[in-house]
Design a protein around this motif. Structure first.
Motif, short mmCIF file in Angstrom:
data_model
loop_
_atom_site.label_atom_id
_atom_site.label_comp_id
_atom_site.label_asym_id
_atom_site.label_seq_id
_atom_site.Cartn_x
_atom_site.Cartn_y
_atom_site.Cartn_z
N GLN A 93 48.63 43.94 31.88
CA GLN A 93 49.25 45.12 32.46
C GLN A 93 48.38 45.77 33.52
N SER A 94 47.05 45.70 33.36
CA SER A 94 46.15 46.21 34.39
C SER A 94 44.78 45.56 34.22
N GLN A 96 40.47 45.51 35.94
CA GLN A 96 39.44 45.95 36.87
C GLN A 96 38.23 45.06 36.66
#
Length: 103
Positions: A93-94, A96
């Motif tokens: 979903q995300s 970094q």
């Protein structure tokens, strides 16, 4: 009747608990001819939505939020006959990227 309520309650807890979202998990991108995976705790999870990892090379460390799924709607096609065992399918979903700190 009380036993039935307990059994239904436990079943519901297991069903909804299995779809829990994993948040901000340190992991490593793994790519080989069988597909794209996230490795965490020495276990690999096959990524369904590989487009989100476009531009990330194998062995890149990331922090990911993902959800387990029963299968991939549009699975990545393997281009070799190698078998790559994995724990579960996931949808990221995300993400970094982060740098590992030397000790």
């Amino acid at each position: 009747m009380k036993k039935l309520s307990i059994i239904l309650g436990i079943g519901a807890a297991l069903t909804f608990g299995a779809c829990k979202k994993e948040k901000n998990v340190s992991s490593e991108v793994i790519r080989d001819c069988t597909g794209t995976y996230l490795r965490l705790d020495e276990k690999d999870y096959k990524v369904c939505n590989i487009d989100i990892l476009e531009g990330y090379e194998s062995e890149t460390n990331i922090i990911a939020t993902f959800k387990k799924t029963n299968n991939c709607d549009d699975p990545e096609v393997a281009v070799c006959l190698l078998y790559h065992p994995f724990e579960h399918y996931i949808k990221i979903q995300s993400i970094q990227e982060f740098e590992l700190q030397a000790k």
